[in-house]
Scaffold this active site. Structure first.
Site, PDB file in Angstrom:
ATOM      1  N   ASP A  28      17.837  27.717  17.386  1.00 11.59           N
ATOM      2  CA  ASP A  28      16.610  27.210  16.552  1.00 11.59           C
ATOM      3  C   ASP A  28      16.466  25.840  15.520  1.00 11.59           C
ATOM      4  O   ASP A  28      16.100  26.096  14.728  1.00 11.59           O
ATOM      5  CB  ASP A  28      16.480  28.622  15.656  1.00 11.59           C
ATOM      6  N   LYS A  76      15.319  22.156  19.107  1.00 12.72           N
ATOM      7  CA  LYS A  76      15.849  21.466  20.510  1.00 12.72           C
ATOM      8  C   LYS A  76      14.636  21.145  21.206  1.00 12.72           C
ATOM      9  O   LYS A  76      14.353  19.949  21.905  1.00 12.72           O
ATOM     10  CB  LYS A  76      16.798  22.370  21.302  1.00 12.72           C
ATOM     11  N   ALA A 113      16.053  32.400  25.147  1.00 17.35           N
ATOM     12  CA  ALA A 113      15.545  31.409  24.346  1.00 17.35           C
ATOM     13  C   ALA A 113      14.139  31.469  24.007  1.00 17.35           C
ATOM     14  O   ALA A 113      13.292  32.257  24.752  1.00 17.35           O
ATOM     15  CB  ALA A 113      15.984  30.306  25.200  1.00 17.35           C
ATOM     16  N   GLY A 114      13.789  30.628  23.075  1.00 15.35           N
ATOM     17  CA  GLY A 114      11.975  30.928  22.635  1.00 15.35           C
ATOM     18  C   GLY A 114      11.706  29.366  22.407  1.00 15.35           C
ATOM     19  O   GLY A 114      12.396  28.757  21.585  1.00 15.35           O
ATOM     20  N   HIS A 115      10.623  28.998  22.998  1.00 16.28           N
ATOM     21  CA  HIS A 115      10.379  27.793  22.624  1.00 16.28           C
ATOM     22  C   HIS A 115       8.513  27.496  22.954  1.00 16.28           C
ATOM     23  O   HIS A 115       8.037  28.176  23.555  1.00 16.28           O
ATOM     24  CB  HIS A 115      10.875  26.694  23.539  1.00 16.28           C
ATOM     25  N   GLN A 175      19.971  27.918  22.623  1.00 15.68           N
ATOM     26  CA  GLN A 175      20.875  28.428  21.659  1.00 15.68           C
ATOM     27  C   GLN A 175      21.625  27.366  21.040  1.00 15.68           C
ATOM     28  O   GLN A 175      21.282  26.172  21.153  1.00 15.68           O
ATOM     29  CB  GLN A 175      21.873  29.556  22.205  1.00 15.68           C
ATOM     30  N   PRO A 229      12.744  37.908  10.930  1.00 12.70           N
ATOM     31  CA  PRO A 229      12.931  36.812   9.954  1.00 12.70           C
ATOM     32  C   PRO A 229      14.445  36.240  10.127  1.00 12.70           C
ATOM     33  O   PRO A 229      15.347  37.022  10.356  1.00 12.70           O
ATOM     34  CB  PRO A 229      12.733  37.594   8.522  1.00 12.70           C
TER      35      PRO A 229
END
Ligand code: IMP
Length: 467
Positions: free
Chosen positions: A12, A15, A38-40, A240, A339
């Site tokens: 986070d 990237k 992953a999250g984007h 990550q 959070p």
């Protein structure tokens, strides 16, 4: 020419924004590890796309490759591709035939094991996407790979070998009943469905047919080498971050792959020489966040509830400040909405990351989030067991005993950041530049880019490796 993007902290770090930034001039964006953990969020032409598996470059018309080091959930993959198509895009995504496949039982086992650990400080706080169990099967030589989906008989054979073992693990070791619902969900999906060989075979054979019809699979090393030979610009996109690397992170509170730069070689099929010939950019968030359990010596105030032991480390003292930074920075998980815990920048962590990956440049993000604070601190070194240390200890228990020695920097004011983005580096408030230059000196790597707002345009670019 290649650029490798590596998270230098706990994930986070932003990237995706740097991949977007340099990806404009790239032809291929390849992921080398991880999966849909992953999250984007990509904003393109005023539209927002939330992706967890498809490389962000694919939204912008680049070729996206999921390298052999990735673990791929075809459900998520096709969901994301179909959603992008419905919205008028035509993503070009290639999957390494050597990449491993996440099956429904991996996700179920991920949840079961986390549940079993839930009353202790062993709980990792995974994303629940089945990442760990899939890499376990890879290392255990019982995994199912993308290439196996293209061969119905072989797929059947492999499922018949592995599924009974997984089922026995769930039932006999963890005491789970196949008639329970998955995750206690109210939609009534029974756990047994994730272990039903016939159903799995039918579904995954269909995924294989679709992969074949759409000509989506490649031998990733060969594919990427030929693109590089043809003069293409290639980005290796790490998911990550360093401290959740299975080897270099704070085990066991890690993901099960190698986000550090070495992973870019093993996870794509190219040599370390190819990776080392290019730029390796360490992505740094101007402060620190963490989702999930584990130590965080510079923590400002915990989100209570993950790991009792480590949540206590810095919690309580600066709850308000942590809450302020969390809100300003939108520090909630992209995948899970959780959070994030917040702390000051941690130099021992960054020194460890710079050594492990060999950063040739840095991108420092979220500098605007800290604007308006009177002072900004960094953890310069740690005191532990009677000595001062400057990098991360190898054991998580020792890291958990570390007390940070803080250094204070004068804060910088809130300014019109879009003006700063237009005017360039010298327009960044002086105290913020002092902070950035301190980081650069410590890590012996130049600053390539500074993130000063949420969108790609809010970036001061100092160096562009592809230009
Ligand atoms: P897993 O990757 O789902 O097995 O989760 C293992 C650990 O890595 C947990 O602490 C997760 O919170 C963390 N993690 C996994 N993916 C990400 C990410 O994209 N950002 C931040 N943390 C992550």
């Amino acid at each position: 020419m290649t650029i490798t993007i590596v998270g230098s902290q706990l994930g986070d770090e932003g990237k995706g924004r740097v991949v977007d930034l340099y990806g404009e001039s790239a032809d291929v964006v390849a992921r080398y590890q991880g999966g849909d953990n992953a999250g984007h969020t990509v904003v393109e032409g005023g539209n927002e796309y939330k992706l967890s598996l498809v490389p962000s470059g694919a939204v912008r018309g680049k070729v996206g490759v999921l390298g052999n080091g990735c673990v791929i959930n075809p459900d998520t993959l096709f969901d994301e591709i179909d959603t992008l198509r419905e919205r008028g895009l035509d993503p070009d995504v290639r999957l390494a035939r050597r990449a491993h496949v996440i099956l429904p039982y991996h996700r179920v086992l991920d949840g079961i094991e986390e549940d079993a650990k839930s009353d202790s400080d062993r709980k990792v706080g995974t994303t629940g996407r089945g990442i760990g169990p899939t890499y376990e099967d890879k290392a255990g030589r019982r995994g199912i790979r993308v290439g196996d989906l293209l061969d119905s008989e072989l797929l059947r054979e492999k499922l018949e070998y592995v599924v009974p073992q997984k089922r026995a693990l769930a039932e006999n070791v963890f005491g789970v009943s196949m008639s329970d619902t998955i995750g206690g969900s109210s939609d009534g999906v029974e756990i047994g469905e994730a272990f039903d060989i016939d159903a799995l075979h039918e579904q995954y054979e269909r995924y294989g047919e679709r992969l074949q019809e759409e000509d989506m699979t490649v031998e990733s090393g060969e594919f990427l080498a030929s693109r590089l030979d043809a003069g293409d610009e290639v980005i290796f996109e790490g998911a990550q971050g360093t401290l959740i690397d299975i080897d270099h992170g704070n085990y066991p509170y890690v993901t099960s792959s190698n986000p550090t730069a070495g992973g870019a070689a093993t996870g794509t099929g190219l040599s370390p020489g190819v990776v080392g010939d290019g730029d390796i950019i360490g992505i740094v968030k101007a402060y620190l966040t963490r989702v999930g359990s584990g130590p965080l010596p510079t923590e400002l105030g915990g989100v209570v509830g993950d790991t009792p032991d480590y949540d206590e480390q810095g919690a309580g003292e600066n709850e308000d400040l942590a809450g302020y930074i969390r809100e300003e920075g939108g520090e909630y998980g992209t995948v899970t909405g959780r959070p994030r815990r917040v702390g000051w920048l941690d130099m021992p962590m960054l020194r460890h990351a710079a050594r492990t990956s060999g950063f040739t440049g840095l991108a420092v993000n979220h500098v605007d989030v800290l604007a308006g604070l009177d002072e900004v601190k960094v953890g310069y070194s740690y005191d532990v067991d009677g000595e001062e240390i400057f990098t991360i200890p190898a054991t998580t228990e020792r890291w958990g005993r570390c007390e940070p020695n803080l250094r204070s920097f004068d804060g910088w004011p809130e300014v019109d950041w879009s003006e700063v983005a237009d005017e360039g580096y010298e327009a960044i408030p002086e105290n913020a530049r002092t902070y950035l230059e301190y980081i650069s000196d410590e890590l012996d790597a130049p600053i390539y880019a500074v993130g000063i707002g949420p969108s790609r345009e809010d970036t001061v670019v100092i160096e562009h490796p592809f230009e």
